[in-house]
Design an enzyme around this catalytic site. Sequence first.
Site, PDB file in Angstrom:
ATOM      1  CG  ASN A   1      -2.092  -4.475  -0.209  1.00 29.96           C
ATOM      2  OD1 ASN A   1      -3.099  -4.401   0.495  1.00 29.96           O
ATOM      3  ND2 ASN A   1      -0.994  -3.797   0.051  1.00 29.96           N
ATOM      4  N   GLY A   2      -3.227  -3.729  -3.879  1.00 33.30           N
ATOM      5  CA  GLY A   2      -3.751  -2.686  -4.768  1.00 33.30           C
ATOM      6  C   GLY A   2      -4.719  -3.376  -5.702  1.00 33.30           C
TER       7      GLY A   2
ATOM      8  CD  GLU B   1       1.631  -7.072 -12.193  1.00 38.78           C
ATOM      9  OE1 GLU B   1       1.548  -7.661 -11.098  1.00 38.78           O
ATOM     10  OE2 GLU B   1       1.448  -5.865 -12.323  1.00 38.78           O
TER      11      GLU B   1
ATOM     12  NE  ARG C   1       4.824  -2.447 -11.612  1.00 40.94           N
ATOM     13  CZ  ARG C   1       4.283  -2.185 -10.434  1.00 40.94           C
ATOM     14  NH1 ARG C   1       4.946  -2.407  -9.332  1.00 40.94           N
ATOM     15  NH2 ARG C   1       3.059  -1.718 -10.362  1.00 40.94           N
TER      16      ARG C   1
ATOM     17  CG  HIS D   1      -2.839  -3.051 -11.164  1.00 38.11           C
ATOM     18  ND1 HIS D   1      -3.945  -2.726 -10.412  1.00 38.11           N
ATOM     19  CD2 HIS D   1      -1.811  -3.200 -10.304  1.00 38.11           C
ATOM     20  CE1 HIS D   1      -3.600  -2.671  -9.137  1.00 38.11           C
ATOM     21  NE2 HIS D   1      -2.314  -2.954  -9.037  1.00 38.11           N
TER      22      HIS D   1
HETATM   23  P1  AMP Z   1      -1.118  -9.142  -4.039  1.00 39.60           P
HETATM   24  O1  AMP Z   1      -1.020  -7.660  -3.804  1.00 39.60           O
HETATM   25  O2  AMP Z   1      -1.566  -9.482  -5.430  1.00 39.60           O
HETATM   26  O3  AMP Z   1       0.101  -9.887  -3.604  1.00 39.60           O
HETATM   27  O4  AMP Z   1      -2.302  -9.662  -3.073  1.00 39.60           O
HETATM   28  C1  AMP Z   1      -2.212  -9.638  -1.668  1.00 39.60           C
HETATM   29  C2  AMP Z   1      -3.545 -10.086  -1.064  1.00 39.60           C
HETATM   30  O5  AMP Z   1      -3.853 -11.413  -1.554  1.00 39.60           O
HETATM   31  C3  AMP Z   1      -3.546 -10.177   0.460  1.00 39.60           C
HETATM   32  O6  AMP Z   1      -4.656  -9.482   0.993  1.00 39.60           O
HETATM   33  C4  AMP Z   1      -3.702 -11.667   0.739  1.00 39.60           C
HETATM   34  O7  AMP Z   1      -4.521 -11.895   1.844  1.00 39.60           O
HETATM   35  C5  AMP Z   1      -4.363 -12.205  -0.499  1.00 39.60           C
HETATM   36  N1  AMP Z   1      -3.978 -13.619  -0.640  1.00 39.60           N
HETATM   37  C6  AMP Z   1      -2.781 -14.091  -1.057  1.00 39.60           C
HETATM   38  N2  AMP Z   1      -2.753 -15.455  -0.976  1.00 39.60           N
HETATM   39  C7  AMP Z   1      -3.948 -15.839  -0.484  1.00 39.60           C
HETATM   40  C8  AMP Z   1      -4.544 -17.105  -0.171  1.00 39.60           C
HETATM   41  N3  AMP Z   1      -3.884 -18.248  -0.349  1.00 39.60           N
HETATM   42  N4  AMP Z   1      -5.801 -17.116   0.315  1.00 39.60           N
HETATM   43  C9  AMP Z   1      -6.482 -15.969   0.493  1.00 39.60           C
HETATM   44  N5  AMP Z   1      -5.987 -14.733   0.220  1.00 39.60           N
HETATM   45  C10 AMP Z   1      -4.745 -14.666  -0.259  1.00 39.60           C
END
Ligand code: AMP
Length: 400
Positions: free
Chosen positions: A211-212, A385, A91, A180
């Site tokens: 998160n992003g 991804e 990546r 992304h």
């Molecule tokens: P990512 O960057 O795609 O890994 O997303 C991270 C975000 O997804 C964090 O703010 C987590 O709180 C949210 N998230 C991940 N799993 C869950 C879940 N089972 N329920 C609610 N929010 C989630």
Amino acid sequence: MKVLVLNCGSSSLKYQLIDSDTEAVLAKGLCERIGIDGSCISHQPVGGEKVKEEADMPDHTAAVKMVIEKLTDEKAGVISSLEEIGAVGHRVVHGGEDFSEAVVIDEAVIHAIEGCSDLAPLHNPANLIGIRSCQAIMPGVPMVAVFDTAFHQTMPKKAYLYGLPYEYYRKYKIRRYGFHGTSHDFVSKRAAQILGKDRKDLKIIVCHLGNGASVSAVKYGESVDTSMGLTPLEGLIMGTRSGDMDPAILSFLAEKEGLDAAQVIEICNKKSGVLGLSDGASSDFRDLVLAAEEGNEQAGHALEAYAYRVGKYIGAYAAAMNGVDVIAFTAGVGENNAEVRAMVAQYIGYLGTNIDPERNRIRGEEVILSDEGAKVVTMVVPTNEELAIARETVRLTKKS
Ligand code: AMP
């Protein structure tokens, strides 16, 4: 073929080993604190026991060696030797205007990625170190670079230019690139597949909410706009990033707080978003929903501001495409957080779609959220991804 997918950060390295014939993940893991005291590796053979151990990793080459060691380990391993790895997919965050698709890595490609480091000074150098490390450890194994920016290279000028003097685009390539891209491409493709339609016939808005976070407008198979810009700081309110704001705030804040430009940008990247808006409660949406339910008003405001911004971007991109057929939610929050999706639902009714409260309870699965017969289909499509990178790696190395 077995494909090693690598995502190198400045002090971390995420990996997955994928069997491209079955598309199954054989093992995955994470090396942390590379080059820092207390470096460690977490390794998870799928179906086996997760191992986490401290391991001396003074640099990325040592980390790649450690990954190979774990993958071929007698107990925790999933392959018998390095020779089983047919190709490596990397990546790479920024491909600038040089790369509109994934490429097989050679010296010219490495040179071009170096040339884009100016645009992603934290990410591209780390990606390059990962590439060089693999070259040293697995000479002769073909490698592919998959760029976060590539899918958005189809954006028209009117979408990617900022309202700045044109000479800055000419001189420094200041423009919107978007990120992304691998996810927006994967999710829009899959959304069309689920609906039994050709992506070339659809106008799709992808909301990658992790998160992003970023939103994209994918018209007839091509990205025509996206919310992140020159860097991932623009667009939505994110976990810790501010997203869109009046650029004059930067100098105002610098003067008031006695900071330099880099320090203000650091605040915008690391201390803002829902973390900042919630007065430091959390950047994690699970915590925020819980805090809001327990009466933390700032956490509630942060979630409202977040969902409002997503809703505004959906409206903007429906306008950009002069219509929309599908709205797809993906990534950590988009796939799992029913509360946030329900909040976004307030802003999409006029488009002729909705989010059904019952179906919205489902987490982390492909699901159609809108009512049957809705003019616009709203759905959840989990992103992947790593699989997308593995597919691109196989496609390009089989040809070469
Ligand atoms: P990512 O960057 O795609 O890994 O997303 C991270 C975000 O997804 C964090 O703010 C987590 O709180 C949210 N998230 C991940 N799993 C869950 C879940 N089972 N329920 C609610 N929010 C989630």
